[in-house]
Structures are given as C-alpha cells and as structure tokens.
Scaffold this motif. Structure first.
Motif, short mmCIF file in Angstrom:
data_model
loop_
_atom_site.label_atom_id
_atom_site.label_comp_id
_atom_site.label_asym_id
_atom_site.label_seq_id
_atom_site.Cartn_x
_atom_site.Cartn_y
_atom_site.Cartn_z
N LEU A 152 8.83 -22.01 11.31
CA LEU A 152 9.87 -22.95 10.89
C LEU A 152 11.04 -22.96 11.89
O LEU A 152 11.55 -24.01 12.25
CB LEU A 152 10.37 -22.56 9.49
N ASN A 153 11.43 -21.79 12.34
CA ASN A 153 12.54 -21.73 13.29
C ASN A 153 12.14 -22.27 14.66
O ASN A 153 12.95 -22.85 15.36
CB ASN A 153 13.07 -20.30 13.40
N ARG A 208 11.28 -26.28 13.65
CA ARG A 208 12.36 -26.96 12.92
C ARG A 208 11.84 -28.06 12.02
O ARG A 208 12.55 -29.04 11.76
CB ARG A 208 13.39 -27.55 13.90
N PRO A 232 9.33 -28.44 8.42
CA PRO A 232 8.45 -27.78 7.44
C PRO A 232 6.99 -28.21 7.59
O PRO A 232 6.08 -27.39 7.43
CB PRO A 232 9.01 -28.25 6.08
N PRO A 243 16.97 -29.71 10.28
CA PRO A 243 17.31 -29.33 8.91
C PRO A 243 18.70 -28.71 8.83
O PRO A 243 19.21 -28.21 9.82
CB PRO A 243 16.24 -28.29 8.55
N GLU A 244 19.26 -28.76 7.65
CA GLU A 244 20.57 -28.14 7.42
C GLU A 244 20.47 -26.64 7.66
O GLU A 244 19.52 -26.00 7.22
CB GLU A 244 20.99 -28.36 5.96
N PRO A 245 21.46 -26.07 8.35
CA PRO A 245 21.44 -24.62 8.49
C PRO A 245 21.67 -23.95 7.16
O PRO A 245 22.24 -24.56 6.25
CB PRO A 245 22.59 -24.34 9.45
N ARG A 246 21.19 -22.71 7.05
CA ARG A 246 21.32 -22.03 5.76
C ARG A 246 22.80 -21.75 5.49
O ARG A 246 23.60 -21.63 6.41
CB ARG A 246 20.51 -20.75 5.74
N LEU A 277 26.08 -20.06 5.00
CA LEU A 277 26.66 -18.80 5.46
C LEU A 277 28.15 -18.82 5.13
O LEU A 277 28.67 -19.80 4.59
CB LEU A 277 26.46 -18.62 6.96
N LEU A 293 29.72 -23.84 13.51
CA LEU A 293 28.57 -24.71 13.78
C LEU A 293 28.93 -26.17 13.46
O LEU A 293 28.49 -26.73 12.49
CB LEU A 293 27.38 -24.26 12.93
N LEU A 339 28.18 -28.78 18.42
CA LEU A 339 27.58 -27.51 18.86
C LEU A 339 26.11 -27.44 18.47
O LEU A 339 25.25 -27.03 19.26
CB LEU A 339 28.36 -26.34 18.24
N GLU A 374 20.48 -27.30 19.89
CA GLU A 374 19.10 -27.79 19.78
C GLU A 374 18.62 -28.29 21.13
O GLU A 374 17.47 -28.05 21.52
CB GLU A 374 19.00 -28.91 18.74
#
Lengths: 207, 305
Positions: free
Chosen positions: A52-53, A56, A58, A128-131, A133, A141, A145, A150
C-alpha cells in the motif's frame, strides 16, 4: 519435482523459526490450505502495508498481495526449512512489488507523455489521505509538500523506492534488505543513499 | 569525519544503521558544525514528513485480500503434498475439473440422440424407434433406386435365439458381461450387473463392475455396480474406484454412497485429504453435510473450507 525431506526440529530452531510457524509451514507443504492461510496471517498485514505504501492504491496493493501469496503457496515446497521464512517470503513479495512498480512506472510515463499538451497532471490525484497524526505533523504536511514528496518518490527507480520503503516504513535492516533483493548490504546502502539524496534535492525548500 | 561524509550518513544515523564508533564520531561532528546541525534538522523534518504520509491498510482491505486469496487458493493447483500423492495413487489429477470424460460422454449421447432422432424420424414424420431396421431386428446394408421409381433395399437380418442357463455358467456369464457393456438399454445393463453379482469375486466380473461404476452413463447402472461391489469395499482397486467416484461422479447419491463405503472400512484416515478436497468443491449441500460428518467422525479438520 521431488519433495524435500522434512528437516529436524533443531534445524528450524537454528533458523529462528517459531514452533508454530514451523508446524504451519510443514502442514501447508503437505497441502493443508487452512494451515497456509494461518501462516499468511502471521505476515500479511505487513506485506499489505508495504504494498500500500509503495503503490499508494488499495487496488494495486491488493493485486500485489494476491500475486505474492499465490507465488508463495505454489513455491512453498522450494522453501528450505533451515532458512528464514520471513526473508524467503519477502524475497517473493519484493520481486512481485518490483515488477509491479516497474510496469506501473512505464504506464504512467506513457500516460504523462500523452497528457503534456494539456499540462502537467495533478500528482495528488488519487493520493490517499495520510493517516491521522498529531497537529504538528499534520501542519507540516501541507498540500504542496505532499505533492513534492509524492513527486520525489515517483522519481526514484523501482529498486531505490523499494529499498527506501523497506527501510523507512517496514523498519528492516539494510543487511536483511540486501538478502531479500539478492544483493549485498553495501548495495542496499547505496540504494538508500541515492533515494534520500533525490528526496532531499526535491524537498530542499521545505525541509 | 568531514561534512560530506556526515551529511551522506545522516539517514543511516537516523535509522540506527551506523556502527557505534561512526555514530559517536557523527554526533561529535554535528555538535561542532552548524552546517551539519542544520542538515540533521532538515533530515529529521524529512523523516517527519515521510512519517505523516504513511498508510495503514484498513481492516476492510485486509479482509478483502484474505477472502480473495482464500478463493484463489481453492482454485489453485496444490503443491506436492498429500492431495498430490493421493491423486497420483488414484491415477488422476486431484484439482482437475469435475467430469471431463463424463461431460464429453453426455455430450456425445445428446448428439447421438439428436442425430438418431433425425435419422429415424425422417421426413416421413414417423416417430423414432419405428424404423424398419430397428423394429425388425435388421440392418439396411444396401439401397438402390431403379429407373421405374422403385427402390431395392438389402436387409441384413439377425436371427433371434434364446439361451437358458445359470448366471455363473461360462457361456451365460460371457453374454451377461457383453450385455453389461454393450446393451443400449440401461435397464438391460443394470439387470445384467445384478445377475453378475454372485460372480463379483471373479476378475472378469470385477472388471466389468468397476468399469460400469466409473464409466456407465446411467446413474442407476452405476449404482447397481456400486451395490455389487459393496462386499469388496476394503480392496484397494475398489477403494481407488470409489475415491474417483467421490471426486468425479455427477450423481450426488453415488457420491454419498462412496463416502459411506470409504469411511466404513479400515484405513479410512487415508481419505481425510480426499474428503477435505470434496468439501472444498462439493456443491450439493447434502453431500457436503455427509462429508463434514465423516470428517468429524474421523476427528479431522473441516476448518474454513
């Protein structure tokens, strides 16, 4: 194909394989699908996280997951039980991921070339939206940036990208990464240097 | 350590990949060098930015992946293992499609029926099975129209004879064996097998029963063969044939009978893999139920099939 004889438990212990894992591998090698699925569950979250990382997406991550574990299933009889299963598994996963990354890079380059008359495509499309934090990191972010980041990651070669992901997000040691890629620790280190240098250059104004 | 080496090694430092000596040397350098301190701060910000973009797979995505993999595994060919060995023992490919031969045979029968009906019904509109050749026990060998508008037909007639004797008599048994294989009427084939039951211990009769069990197109005939073989269910060739029936016969009743026979005998543990395979692929709920029960009686896993 001649099935390999089962190794003595001592060999498994020496290879750092847990008893549960060793038993599952043995059963799966004998065609026990349930045991194989339990074996998969010991590792599949991290495999899916890597995919996934890296990709990017699913859908793409699911493709890599599927292809990688089917290859593992079909080749399980080739696994030498005195070696490390995690390394062996990740060797397959990284091969599948590298193939996928390379193919996708070619597709994207072809698509980007076709898009040039209308201008550069938005790299954030489909990101995708970052998790969630804490606030400081979220503030850091910003959209620009993220876009640059990316772009910088996309500019890496498939191998640099994979080494970077394995080191940064999977937390694997460079020595293990080298083994998975069939290369030396030095080669993995060089890949990592190149990757971080490219990213630093791309994000010079931000970090 | 100079600035160039330090700035190159900053990622290794943050990842903890430097040796203790190199780490100490880098820290010493950074404390004394403002430019490298700035570079280290920049590297840390890069890491923070990278951390913020990390994605965790959702539980739904993971579950979807597992479901899809599980389905694919069922369809995939198994690696060398118990099923492969069992399949080799059975002389068949365990993961193969069900009933290729029988499907072909069924298609051939349908085709024969179709063309047969067209031929015997013909343009005259006579119903099938009323053609002269079949009804009179004769075959048409020759046709010749003559100039006067008539036709000459040469018939080859078969004379009917009646033979009487006990089924175990050699001459009668040979005829019964021929009927069990060649009679067009499934009722005749089934009756022949029934009459042959008493001789099932003899190799020729056993072969005919096994052949009918696996290859007769009619399920009633196959069931009759299975019944005749029941007393011999402990024998290897019969068990092999029953295992193939279990995996390949289109008739659920026969598959259930095969489960019963295979699991009522000694050495039934050898069929655990086969039953698990059947549970994977079986579409009939009753057969699945019987299969599951059989596995439970054997204390074998039915798991997540």
């Amino acid at each position: 194909m001649t099935p390999q004889p089962e190794p003595p438990p001592a060999a498994e212990a020496a290879a750092g394989v847990s008893l549960e894992e060793a038993a599952l591998i043995r059963a799966a090698r004998n065609g026990d699908q349930e045991a194989f699925e339990r074996l998969v569950r010991l590792y599949d979250r991290s495999v899916l996280g890597l995919a996934l990382n890296l990709l990017r997406s699913p859908e793409d991550a699911q493709e890599v997951y599927q292809e990688a574990f089917l290859r593992v299933y079909k080749n399980l009889h080739l696994f030498r039980a005195d070696s490390n299963f995690h390394t062996w598994l990740y060797r397959i996963v990284t091969n599948v991921a590298l193939d996928y990354l390379r193919k996708r890079k070619v597709r994207r380059e072809a698509a980007a070339a076709a898009e040039t008359p209308e201008g550069e495509r938005d790299r954030l499309e489909g990101v995708p939206e970052p998790r969630a934090l804490g606030d400081p990191q979220r503030a850091l972010l910003n959209r620009e940036l993220a876009c640059r980041l990316e772009g910088a990651l996309e500019s890496l070669t498939a191998r640099e990208r994979l080494v970077f992901e394995l080191r940064h997000y999977q937390g694997l040691r460079l020595r293990a990464i080298g083994q998975m890629l069939g290369a030396s620790e030095e080669a993995a280190k060089t890949c990592l240097f190149r990757a971080t240098r490219k990213m630093r250059a791309a994000l010079r104004d931000f970090v | 350590m100079n600035c160039e080496t330090v700035q190159r090694d900053l990622p290794l430092f943050l990842y903890g990949e430097l040796s203790l000596e190199d780490e100490q040397a880098l820290q010493d350098h950074v404390e004394a060098c403002a430019a490298c301190r700035l570079a280290l701060e920049g590297e840390r910000r890069l890491h923070a930015a990278l951390e913020a973009r990390a994605l965790e797979p959702s539980a739904e995505l993971l579950a979807a992946c597992r479901r899809r993999l599980s389905l694919s595994l069922r369809a995939a060919e198994r690696p060398a293992g118990r099923m492969a060995r069992l399949a080799a023992w059975l002389g068949m490919r365990a993961g193969g499609p069900r009933l290729p031969a029988r499907a072909a045979a069924a298609a051939a029968l349908v085709a024969l029926g179709f063309f047969g009906a067209r031929w015997s019904g013909g343009p005259s509109g006579l119903p099938a099975r009323e053609g002269p050749a079949e009804s009179q026990g004769a075959r048409i060998r020759f046709l010749e129209p003559d100039p006067a508008g008539r036709v000459r037909i040469a018939l080859e007639e078969v004379r009917r004879r009646v033979i009487t004797g006990r089924p175990e008599e050699d001459r009668v048994q040979r005829l019964l064996l021929a009927a069990s294989r060649e009679a067009a009427d499934p009722g005749l084939r089934a009756e022949s097998l029934e009459l042959l039951r008493g001789g099932a211990g003899q190799p020729g009769v056993r072969r005919a029963l096994l052949e009918a069990l696996e290859h007769d197109p009619n399920p009633g005939v196959r069931m009759k063969a299975l019944e005749a073989l029941r007393p011999f269910a402990a024998e290897v060739e019969v068990r092999q044939a029953l295992a193939r029936v279990l995996l390949a016969d289109a008739n659920p009743g026969l598959r259930v009978q095969a489960i019963d026979l295979l699991t009522q005998q000694g050495g039934r543990e050898a069929f655990i893999g086969l039953l698990q395979e059947l549970l994977n692929r079986e579409e009939n709920s009753y057969v699945r139920l019987r299969c599951r029960r059989a596995l439970e009686e054997l204390n074998a896993s039915v798991g997540t099939f």
